[in-house]
Design an enzyme around this catalytic site. Structure first.
Site, PDB file in Angstrom:
ATOM      1  N   PHE A 128     124.014  92.682 -43.661  1.00  0.00           N
ATOM      2  CA  PHE A 128     125.608  92.490 -44.920  1.00  0.00           C
ATOM      3  C   PHE A 128     126.003  93.890 -45.294  1.00  0.00           C
ATOM      4  O   PHE A 128     127.032  93.603 -46.036  1.00  0.00           O
ATOM      5  CB  PHE A 128     125.120  90.996 -45.521  1.00  0.00           C
ATOM      6  CG  PHE A 128     124.494  91.501 -47.145  1.00  0.00           C
ATOM      7  CD1 PHE A 128     123.615  91.674 -47.389  1.00  0.00           C
ATOM      8  CD2 PHE A 128     125.311  91.710 -48.051  1.00  0.00           C
ATOM      9  CE1 PHE A 128     122.966  92.425 -48.569  1.00  0.00           C
ATOM     10  CE2 PHE A 128     124.616  92.171 -49.655  1.00  0.00           C
ATOM     11  CZ  PHE A 128     123.733  92.667 -49.605  1.00  0.00           C
ATOM     12  N   LYS A 129     124.996  94.702 -45.595  1.00  0.00           N
ATOM     13  CA  LYS A 129     125.674  95.230 -46.323  1.00  0.00           C
ATOM     14  C   LYS A 129     126.883  96.415 -45.847  1.00  0.00           C
ATOM     15  O   LYS A 129     127.321  96.935 -46.525  1.00  0.00           O
ATOM     16  CB  LYS A 129     124.927  96.693 -46.175  1.00  0.00           C
ATOM     17  CG  LYS A 129     123.220  96.080 -47.590  1.00  0.00           C
ATOM     18  CD  LYS A 129     122.111  97.331 -47.787  1.00  0.00           C
ATOM     19  CE  LYS A 129     121.118  96.498 -48.918  1.00  0.00           C
ATOM     20  NZ  LYS A 129     120.707  95.979 -48.701  1.00  0.00           N
ATOM     21  N   ASP A 130     126.096  95.839 -44.286  1.00  0.00           N
ATOM     22  CA  ASP A 130     128.015  96.808 -43.794  1.00  0.00           C
ATOM     23  C   ASP A 130     129.347  96.060 -44.236  1.00  0.00           C
ATOM     24  O   ASP A 130     130.197  96.487 -44.274  1.00  0.00           O
ATOM     25  CB  ASP A 130     127.631  95.542 -42.274  1.00  0.00           C
ATOM     26  CG  ASP A 130     127.328  96.627 -41.741  1.00  0.00           C
ATOM     27  OD1 ASP A 130     126.834  97.859 -41.637  1.00  0.00           O
ATOM     28  OD2 ASP A 130     126.552  96.359 -40.950  1.00  0.00           O
ATOM     29  N   MET A 133     130.241  98.270 -47.419  1.00  0.00           N
ATOM     30  CA  MET A 133     129.669  99.802 -46.926  1.00  0.00           C
ATOM     31  C   MET A 133     130.861 100.438 -45.939  1.00  0.00           C
ATOM     32  O   MET A 133     131.638 100.861 -46.244  1.00  0.00           O
ATOM     33  CB  MET A 133     128.442 100.330 -46.659  1.00  0.00           C
ATOM     34  CG  MET A 133     128.181 101.959 -46.350  1.00  0.00           C
ATOM     35  SD  MET A 133     127.449 101.538 -48.545  1.00  0.00           S
ATOM     36  CE  MET A 133     125.685 101.125 -48.108  1.00  0.00           C
TER      37      MET A 133
END
Ligand code: PLP
Length: 491
Positions: A128-130, A133
């Site tokens: 989920f950091k995409d 980011m």
């Protein structure tokens, strides 16, 4: 829209509110606090109605334009359109539409109890950091090019954050990434993801040591203010405000996808470590999104679960911080928690300063209201919708098996913690949305343990371990590290 620090000193200079672009590239406020909007923008029922029809990119623009008021609308819209495309978020499962970016899947509908999974891990690094980011990469490039500036991102990773940062910043003008990771300590898949990047602006540094050694080196370099300024060193850690606010969007998307009218409520369960993801849920709720409960799901590192059960916030020593099979939640303190505490204590920056000083000196604080405690605001927590729960390695394996058997989908270990805890907080008539924070392929070792078969890999990742790798191996010698960075920035 202006931003204030959670620890703002009561002097005019320190209180001067800042604009979105002023805090975009930074981390902590100079006083050590975290930035928050001076007040939360509100969303009306009419706006929510209109937003039901929007694409993800248009919804992101609608929400972010309430926060990034100093970026021209046309530019912000273009940045959102460039970020949230079906091509970037393409690692979908069978039955999911990539154009939805964060598709919902109803797992269970039992009477008036509904359990829904919201996929946030269809981006380039399968986590989920995409979601945030990728936007950050485009925002950074935009802001730097406006000022003809450059930025050298320096960080340490044990897995997810580093790869999300590299995939967001690869090929971006004016940006280089120097990422430390513990040599031979990441999974083969995770190292391959990072080290196979051949972009000239990405520098992977495998350090002979453990993750803490890498973090110590980042601290040592960051504490050398002269070097940091000369080399234009920055970070992209989870306290970055733009990362938090980008995550607000998918709470709106999840709500709008699970409801048909604004009188309905939903709850979210969020696999939590640093409190970054769920902090965005808190902000969405404060903006008026009809969220009933926000449930923080932790693993054995239960700092947050302890607080939401007892009102005691107690950071852990490294000897009490466990390496678990949901490693991206292995934290000793929750870096973004201060943002919620600021709201909880009525936005009293002096209180926040005192409480977080106590974290430094005494390892935590107690808001339970018991004799000798530091306050009684725990009684207000329920009013913000927060609940919590904890999951162990055994729970993780059991949940992965159950979800496979019952719904024929393989979930990753962090999402398993979420589902385990969500099931303890289901309420009639209120759909429960669990945020899926990674795809199972990233944590295959545990999937093999649970199911006896490998997790399926999205197309394009089949042979990732056999791609050529680009990285250097270094010792924990800080002087050599500094020289390496300087040689490659040419500054
Ligand atoms: C980073 C991460 C988390 C924890 O998110 P926080 O914002 O730190 O609470 C959970 N799951 C996965 C897969 C992650 O990468």
């Amino acid at each position: 829209m202006h931003y204030v620090s959670t620890r703002a000193e009561p002097t005019a200079a320190a209180q001067a509110p800042e604009a979105f672009s002023d805090i975009l590239l930074g981390g902590l406020a100079p006083d050590g606090g975290l930035y928050l909007p001076a007040e939360y923008p509100q969303v009306s029922g009419a706006e929510l109605d209109a937003w039901r029809k929007l694409s993800y990119a248009d919804l992101a623009f609608a929400i972010l334009s309430k926060f990034a008021t100093d970026i021209p609308a046309a530019d912000l819209k273009a940045l959102c359109k460039k970020t949230y495309t079906a091509d970037v978020y393409r690692n979908t499962r069978a039955g999911e539409a990539a154009k939805e970016i964060t598709p919902l899947r109803v797992l269970e509908q039992d009477g008036d109890k509904t359990l829904i999974l919201q996929a946030l891990s269809n981006g380039p690094t399968l986590a989920f950091k995409d979601m945030a980011m990728q936007l950050l990469g485009n925002l950074f490039e935009y802001a730097l090019s406006k000022n003809n500036a450059e930025l050298n991102i320096f960080g340490a990773t044990s897995g997810d954050t580093g790869s999300a940062a590299e995939y967001a910043m690869r090929g971006k003008k004016g940006i280089r990434v120097f990422m430390l990771s513990p040599h031979k300590k990441m999974s083969a898949f995770q190292s391959a993801q990072m080290f196979s990047l051949q972009d000239p602006n990405i520098f992977n540094i495998a350090v002979d040591g453990v993750f803490d050694d890498c973090q110590d080196m980042v601290k040592a370099v960051s504490n050398d203010l002269g070097y940091k300024a000369a080399q234009k060193i920055g970070t992209v850690n989870s306290i970055n405000w733009a990362r938090v606010v980008a995550q607000v969007v998918y709470y709106f998307r999840g709500y709008l996808g699970a409801t048909t009218e604004n009188s309905q409520k939903v709850s979210f369960t969020v696999p939590s470590g640093n409190f970054g993801n769920i902090c965005a849920g808190h902000i969405a709720r404060m903006m008026g999104l009809p969220i009933d409960k926000l449930v923080a799901a932790t693993n054995e590192n239960d700092v947050l679960d302890e607080f939401f059960r007892t009102g005691v916030y107690r950071v852990r020593k490294s000897s009490e911080t466990y390496h678990t099979s949901s490693p991206s939640m292995d934290i000793s303190k929750a870096s973004n928690f201060e943002r919620f505490v600021y709201d909880l204590v009525g936005r009293d920056a002096k209180r926040v300063r005192a409480l977080f000083n106590k974290v430094e000196t005494a390892g935590g604080f107690d808001l339970s209201g018991k004799p000798g405690s530091d306050g009684d605001e725990f009684k207000l927590v329920a009013g913000y919708g927060f609940l919590s729960g904890k999951s162990t390695h055994k729970d993780r394996l059991d949940t992965i098996r159950d979800v496979q058997d019952d719904f024929d989908i393989t979930i990753d270990t962090h999402t398993a913690d979420g589902i385990k805890v969500a099931r303890e907080h289901m309420a009639p008539g209120v759909p429960m949305i669990v945020l899926e924070t990674a795809l199972a392929a990233k944590f295959n070792e545990t999937i093999l343990d649970a199911l006896g078969v490998d997790a399926e890999r999205p197309a394009g990742f089949e042979d990732i371990e056999s791609l050529p790798q680009k990285f250097v191996v270094m010792t924990t010698d800080v002087a050599k590290m500094k020289a390496y960075i300087a040689a490659n920035t040419g500054l």
